[in-house]
Design an enzyme around this catalytic site. Structure first.
Site, short mmCIF file in Angstrom:
data_model
loop_
_atom_site.label_atom_id
_atom_site.label_comp_id
_atom_site.label_asym_id
_atom_site.label_seq_id
_atom_site.Cartn_x
_atom_site.Cartn_y
_atom_site.Cartn_z
CG ASP A 118 -1.92 -1.08 1.24
OD1 ASP A 118 -2.15 -1.67 0.17
OD2 ASP A 118 -2.48 -1.38 2.32
P1 NAP Z 1 0.75 -3.96 3.08
O1 NAP Z 1 0.19 -2.97 2.12
O2 NAP Z 1 -0.14 -4.58 4.06
O3 NAP Z 1 1.44 -5.08 2.16
C1 NAP Z 1 2.23 -6.06 2.71
C2 NAP Z 1 2.62 -7.01 1.62
O4 NAP Z 1 3.54 -7.91 2.18
C3 NAP Z 1 1.46 -7.81 1.08
O5 NAP Z 1 1.08 -7.37 -0.20
C4 NAP Z 1 1.98 -9.27 1.07
O6 NAP Z 1 1.88 -9.79 -0.26
C5 NAP Z 1 3.43 -9.13 1.47
N1 NAP Z 1 3.87 -10.20 2.36
C6 NAP Z 1 3.21 -10.76 3.39
N2 NAP Z 1 3.93 -11.74 3.96
C7 NAP Z 1 5.09 -11.81 3.24
C8 NAP Z 1 6.25 -12.62 3.32
N3 NAP Z 1 6.37 -13.58 4.25
N4 NAP Z 1 7.24 -12.40 2.43
C9 NAP Z 1 7.12 -11.46 1.48
N5 NAP Z 1 6.05 -10.66 1.37
C10 NAP Z 1 5.03 -10.83 2.23
O7 NAP Z 1 1.98 -3.34 3.89
P2 NAP Z 1 2.63 -1.90 3.87
O8 NAP Z 1 2.99 -1.50 2.47
O9 NAP Z 1 3.67 -1.94 4.92
O10 NAP Z 1 1.44 -0.94 4.29
C11 NAP Z 1 0.93 -0.91 5.60
C12 NAP Z 1 -0.59 -0.88 5.57
O11 NAP Z 1 -1.08 -0.96 6.92
C13 NAP Z 1 -1.14 0.40 4.97
O12 NAP Z 1 -2.36 0.15 4.33
C14 NAP Z 1 -1.37 1.25 6.20
O13 NAP Z 1 -2.31 2.27 6.01
C15 NAP Z 1 -1.87 0.19 7.16
N6 NAP Z 1 -1.75 0.70 8.52
C16 NAP Z 1 -0.53 0.82 9.09
C17 NAP Z 1 -0.43 1.42 10.32
C18 NAP Z 1 0.89 1.65 10.98
O14 NAP Z 1 0.90 2.27 12.02
N7 NAP Z 1 1.99 1.19 10.44
C19 NAP Z 1 -1.55 1.83 10.98
C20 NAP Z 1 -2.78 1.69 10.35
C21 NAP Z 1 -2.87 1.10 9.13
P3 NAP Z 1 1.86 -11.39 -0.50
O15 NAP Z 1 0.72 -11.90 0.31
O16 NAP Z 1 1.67 -11.50 -1.95
O17 NAP Z 1 3.18 -11.92 -0.04
#
Ligand code: NAP
Length: 463
Positions: A388
């Site tokens: 994301d």
């Molecule tokens: P993300 O959008 O959730 O994407 C994580 C990606 O990691 C997934 O597409 C997944 O694809 C891949 N993945 C999962 N396990 C894996 C593994 N073992 N090896 C390789 N890849 C793996 O993560 P992000 O880009 O870090 O974004 C964070 C999200 O969380 C945002 O939407 C944000 O708004 C939300 N959020 C974060 C917080 C915060 O405080 N950090 C708070 C509220 C909301 P596959 O399944 O294809 O592997």
């Protein structure tokens, strides 16, 4: 020791504890002083507990000892959960804290009615309403994050109206109780409404917004503890509760901003549903993939590499392999930096903590606003388990649910390589156009395993 000197000791202990809590928050705001911050917070809490145990009002220490033992038995395993489970663990802590506040408030009410003064009664009502809704709200949030409860938002027509009406009834009861505390029959109804409201408050909120909600509930728990401080006449509780309340609120605002969501949007927006477009897009468009030795060759030929870690790196616990990759590339003279998105992972500072754990130098970590200008001059942007936070739809697609969320501009790099296991979407449940670009190479596999293979190529076979 006389009673007066006991009180002086307690006051001084509380004063030192308050100062330590403030310093703790200050120190925790930088990675270099964060450990000191945690230590200061722990000492502050120990002093607070010891000071409270000196109170003259305590007639029997046996029940306190039992409670301490029980708390320790529950607390130790809670402290050992995986880093990715910290948000739900934190939610559980808020639920316990709020339960404690609500029980103390209820006890105070039944001990002091009908002699309670209006101010004390008003604060007490604030305490139990905030406490009550935080108990169930936090339990619901923890359940959603742990996937014990469905993550998707549950909405129905007129939901906000029902919720507000219910809260309104609790407030009306509180006003009646302030005017006449002797209405003992109304008190349990008010608490029950608050507890039910906590469930209804979190039901319409999707999994993706849970960390923000938890931070908000943290703030409520803090404010209810501050109210409890007024009720039981404890200055330290007022200070600690106010610190907790305000820092939780600030954190929620920071998180909402980083996701370009307004508070009201988080609370009423029903975000986090899987978009049907995600599946449809995948069928029609093609991607290019590469193997670990191809990726290693491209990385070895680069001058400047920016690594973008995300939730996948955390799940795979790949940070130590990433450190090895950093070492292997810097040894070859490649300039390697890490781009940190404020909401990458599942909690604020998630990536900073993991990279610090792997001893990656702090000066190699760059915040989003500082690094975004570098991507056009970057040879390779290596995205490891992030999705994301790199999605260009947030910049370009007005119809996207994440439109307007600030992202890392990895798509502007000369080559983009993405390590993830499949084409599955990230937490927001939406497709990522980055994966279909000509300059993007998909490296399908587990983050730890794939990075390990690249390192092996770089240090063993590859040149
Ligand atoms: P993300 O959008 O959730 O994407 C994580 C990606 O990691 C997934 O597409 C997944 O694809 C891949 N993945 C999962 N396990 C894996 C593994 N073992 N090896 C390789 N890849 C793996 O993560 P992000 O880009 O870090 O974004 C964070 C999200 O969380 C945002 O939407 C944000 O708004 C939300 N959020 C974060 C917080 C915060 O405080 N950090 C708070 C509220 C909301 P596959 O399944 O294809 O592997």
């Amino acid at each position: 020791m006389t009673n007066i000197s006991f009180e002086t000791v307690i006051e001084v202990t509380y004063l030192v504890a308050s100062a330590l809590f403030i310093l703790s928050l200050k120190w925790m705001s930088s990675p270099t002083t964060a450990r000191r911050g945690i230590f200061a917070g722990e000492i502050g809490m120990l002093l607070a507990i010891c000071g409270t145990l000196l109170h003259r009002g305590i007639v029997d220490y046996r029940t306190i000892a039992i409670a301490l033992a029980l708390g320790t038995i529950i607390g130790i395993p809670l402290g050992r959960v995986a880093m990715t489970a910290v948000p739900q663990r934190t939610a559980l802590s808020h639920a316990f804290g709020a339960l404690c506040v609500t029980l103390v408030g209820t006890t105070e009410y039944y001990i002091n009615t009908p002699g309670a003064k209006s101010f004390a009664m008003a604060v007490l009502c604030v305490e139990v309403i905030l406490g009550g809704l935080t108990i169930t709200g936090s339990l619901m949030a923890a359940g959603k994050l742990q996937e014990i409860l469905p993550q998707r938002p549950l909405t129905y027509k007129g939901q906000n109206l029902v919720n507000f009406a219910l809260l309104g009834v609790a407030v009306v009861i509180a006003i009646i109780l302030v005017m006449n505390p002797a209405h003992k029959e109304l008190f349990p109804i008010m608490v029950a409404i608050a507890v039910a409201f906590g469930v209804l408050l979190v039901i319409p909120i999707g999994g993706a917004d849970m960390p923000t909600v938890i931070s908000l509930l943290n703030s409520y728990a803090g404010l209810s503890a501050a109210a409890m401080g007024f009720v039981v006449g404890n200055k330290l509780l007022i200070i600690a509760g106010a610190l907790d309340g305000s820092s939780g609120m600030i954190l929620s605002i920071v998180m909402s901003k980083a996701m370009n969501r307004s508070f009201t949007n988080v609370l009423f927006g029903a975000f986090g549903q899987v978009q049907p477009a995600a599946a449809a897009g995948q069928e029609t468009r093609t991607t290019r993939s590469a193997t670990a030795d191809e990726a290693a060759a491209i990385l070895a030929a680069a001058n400047k590499v920016v690594i973008v870690p995300g939730y996948g790196m955390a799940v795979a616990q790949a940070q130590h392999k990433v450190r090895e990759l950093y070492d292997a590339l810097t040894k070859r003279g490649v300039d390697v930096k890490f781009a940190i998105h404020p909401v990458a992972g599942r909690m604020p500072g998630h990536m900073n903590v993991l990279l610090a754990e792997a001893d990656i130098p702090y000066d190699r970590l760059a915040d989003m606003e500082d690094i975004n200008g570098d991507f056009p001059q970057t040879d390779v942007a290596l995205v490891i388990g992030a999705n994301d936070v790199t999605n260009p739809a947030a910049r370009e697609d007005k119809g996207s649910p994440i439109y307007g969320m600030p992202i890392l501009d990895v798509d502007k790099a000369r080559t983009v390589m993405v390590i993830k296991r499949s084409m599955s979407p990230g937490f927001a449940g939406i497709d990522n156009p980055l994966y279909y670009m000509d300059r993007t190479l998909m490296l399908f596999g587990d983050a730890k395993g794939f990075v390990g293979n690249i390192v092996r190529e770089l240090t063993g076979g590859g040149h």
